[in-house]
Motif scaffolding. Structure first.
Motif, short mmCIF file in Angstrom:
data_model
loop_
_atom_site.label_atom_id
_atom_site.label_comp_id
_atom_site.label_asym_id
_atom_site.label_seq_id
_atom_site.Cartn_x
_atom_site.Cartn_y
_atom_site.Cartn_z
N ARG A 1 -8.41 68.05 49.29
CA ARG A 1 -9.11 66.79 49.61
C ARG A 1 -10.61 67.02 49.78
O ARG A 1 -11.43 66.27 49.24
N GLU A 2 -10.97 68.07 50.50
CA GLU A 2 -12.39 68.34 50.75
C GLU A 2 -13.15 68.58 49.45
O GLU A 2 -14.32 68.21 49.32
N ALA A 3 -12.49 69.24 48.49
CA ALA A 3 -13.13 69.52 47.21
C ALA A 3 -12.99 68.37 46.22
O ALA A 3 -13.56 68.42 45.12
N ASN A 4 -12.24 67.33 46.63
CA ASN A 4 -12.00 66.17 45.78
C ASN A 4 -11.44 66.58 44.41
O ASN A 4 -11.84 66.09 43.36
N VAL B 1 5.76 58.49 43.06
CA VAL B 1 4.47 57.99 42.59
C VAL B 1 3.84 59.08 41.73
O VAL B 1 3.52 60.17 42.21
N TYR B 2 3.68 58.79 40.45
CA TYR B 2 3.11 59.74 39.49
C TYR B 2 2.39 58.96 38.41
O TYR B 2 2.96 58.02 37.85
N PRO B 3 1.16 59.29 38.14
CA PRO B 3 0.35 60.31 38.82
C PRO B 3 -0.08 59.86 40.22
O PRO B 3 -0.18 58.66 40.48
N ALA B 4 -0.32 60.83 41.09
CA ALA B 4 -0.80 60.52 42.43
C ALA B 4 -2.21 59.93 42.34
O ALA B 4 -3.02 60.36 41.50
N PRO B 5 -2.54 58.94 43.17
CA PRO B 5 -3.90 58.38 43.14
C PRO B 5 -4.95 59.43 43.45
O PRO B 5 -4.72 60.35 44.24
N ALA B 6 -6.13 59.29 42.85
CA ALA B 6 -7.25 60.17 43.18
C ALA B 6 -7.63 59.98 44.64
O ALA B 6 -7.43 58.90 45.21
N PHE B 7 -8.20 61.00 45.25
CA PHE B 7 -8.54 60.93 46.67
C PHE B 7 -9.47 59.76 46.97
O PHE B 7 -9.32 59.10 48.00
N ASP B 8 -10.43 59.47 46.07
CA ASP B 8 -11.37 58.40 46.36
C ASP B 8 -10.78 57.01 46.15
O ASP B 8 -11.44 56.00 46.37
N GLN B 9 -9.51 56.95 45.70
CA GLN B 9 -8.83 55.67 45.55
C GLN B 9 -7.78 55.45 46.62
O GLN B 9 -7.10 54.43 46.63
N ARG B 10 -7.66 56.40 47.53
CA ARG B 10 -6.68 56.27 48.61
C ARG B 10 -7.31 55.60 49.82
O ARG B 10 -8.50 55.73 50.08
N LYS B 11 -6.50 54.88 50.57
CA LYS B 11 -6.99 54.22 51.78
C LYS B 11 -7.06 55.23 52.94
O LYS B 11 -6.25 56.12 53.01
#
Length: 409
Positions: free
Chosen positions: A246-249, A399-409
């Motif tokens: 997550r930190e490295a996005n 859920v596949y593909p998993a949402p990108a980190f910047d698209q998660r709430k």
């Protein structure tokens, strides 16, 4: 280390939920020795497993013990601390055998420590029941008096995850693993299956114990073009990997972490655990038709009564160790003896005749376990853990593909 460090005995008087179980017994107890890690890398998992063994001891003693030769004998559990140190383990097992005079033994947690213990038990001609070690290398050495009661062999352990990832549509997969027997064995079996399924392995690298910064591995896996990232290590490392992703996005369509459905992982990782694929043997939605011992609901109820102040809920290590106790009881009853050779012979004859809380039992002559396969879980935000594979027991679609980190709430 002083010989009595962390030495405790678990008897009916220590664990029984009823009033005043008597200490005096007409027949001598069956003394079972094991080591438990109070500190270090393996402490969390080892202590979780210990609670599973203690549930079994409580249950068997509440029923009066195990009958041998027409007389019931209660179980006494003798525990010593191994401090997660493989150099300490052989000496501690020698202490259990020579000084504590145990009749048989449970292995310590994990392949690293169990591999260190087995020479001591074999040299002494003692029967050892393994509840967590899965490294195939242990079973390839010709040891005569070991069985893996519930832990499936490492070469098979990681394969359900690969099957699930392949079924989701992933074509490229990157592996990374801690340079220790269990992660190496699991990854080898997983990689072998990935090849058989026609998947492209874009990376397969090991990393050293004590690694804290996984960014180089993460970036290399991303650069390899992998759809799925499958790093294997113990729980603490996997929490760090989830956080650093997550930190490295850095986004993958699927991330598979073996321990990602563990209660302590979910509690400590928080949102870092979202969409992670993982595996487990213990969940309220996974229920085997048990033939021996407590079923899942009964085991969980007993856990709550015996350990009301436990920091974490029961997990699959608890279930593996409890199931190993159940298998041990059946082996002793079938053998009508505590002699190692007779116990091993009886263990082989029980193939396909036992279903515990973790599933079916089947070993080969080496003691390797072939059943007790894991189900695949995904942590879905707002919904929690769901079974997503195999289809026969699935409770939700992954859920596949998993949402990108910047698209998660």
């Amino acid at each position: 280390m002083k010989r009595r460090t962390f030495l405790m005995t678990t008897t009916a008087s220590a664990l029984a939920t009823g009033a005043g179980a008597a200490l005096a017994q007409a027949e001598p107890p069956i003394r079972i020795g094991m080591t438990v890690s109070s500190t270090g890398t393996f402490a969390l998992a080892a202590q979780s497993g210990l609670r599973g063994v203690e549930i079994w001891v409580d249950d068997v003693n509440a029923r009066g013990g195990i009958e041998i030769g027409g007389k019931k004998r209660k179980v006494e559990l003798v525990k010593l601390d191994d401090r997660s140190d493989k150099t300490t383990v052989p000496k501690v097992y020698e202490t259990l055998i020579k000084d504590e005079k145990v009749d048989l033994l449970f292995g310590p947690f994990g392949s690293t420590l169990t591999a260190a213990a087995v020479n001591a038990t074999e040299t002494a001609g003692k029967f050892m029941v393994i509840w967590s070690a899965s490294a195939d290398s242990i079973y390839a050495q010709g040891f005569k008096h070991i069985i893996s009661a519930t832990q499936i062999a490492g070469s098979l352990l990681g394969q359900p995850g690969v099957r699930a990832i392949h079924a989701l549509g992933a074509k490229k997969i990157a592996f990374a693993y801690l340079d220790e027997p269990f992660p190496a064995s699991l990854t080898q079996g997983a990689a072998d299956l990935a090849k058989q399924l026609g998947m492209e392995i874009t990376m397969n690298e090991k990393f050293a114990k004590g690694t804290k910064d996984f960014n180089i591995l993460i970036q290399k896996a991303r650069a390899s073009g992998a759809d799925a990232f499958y790093p294997t290590a113990y729980e603490g490392d996997q929490m760090t990997i989830a956080r650093q992703l997550r930190e490295a996005n850095v986004n993958f369509k699927a991330v598979y972490l073996v321990y990602g459905s563990q209660p302590q992982f979910l509690q400590q990782a928080g949102k870092d655990a979202d969409y992670i694929l993982s595996q487990t043997l213990l969940h309220e939605k996974i229920n085997w038709k048990v033939t021996h011992g407590l079923n899942r609901a009964q085991m969980m109820e007993r856990y709550g009564k015996l350990f009301p102040n436990a920091q974490y809920a029961a997990d699959f290590q608890t279930a593996l160790a409890y199931g190993a106790g159940v298998v041990t009881e059946e082996v002793i009853k079938a053998a009508q003896s505590l002699e190692a050779a007779k116990l091993k012979e009886a263990a082989l004859k029980l193939n396909d005749k036992i279903v515990t809380v973790t599933g079916e039992y089947q070993i080969d002559q080496t003691g390797k376990q072939f059943k007790n396969a894991f189900s695949i879980m995904q942590n879905l935000p707002g919904g929690g853990l769901e079974v997503v594979y195999p289809p026969q027991v699935a409770t939700a679609k992954a859920v596949y593909p998993a949402p990108a980190f910047d698209q998660r709430k």
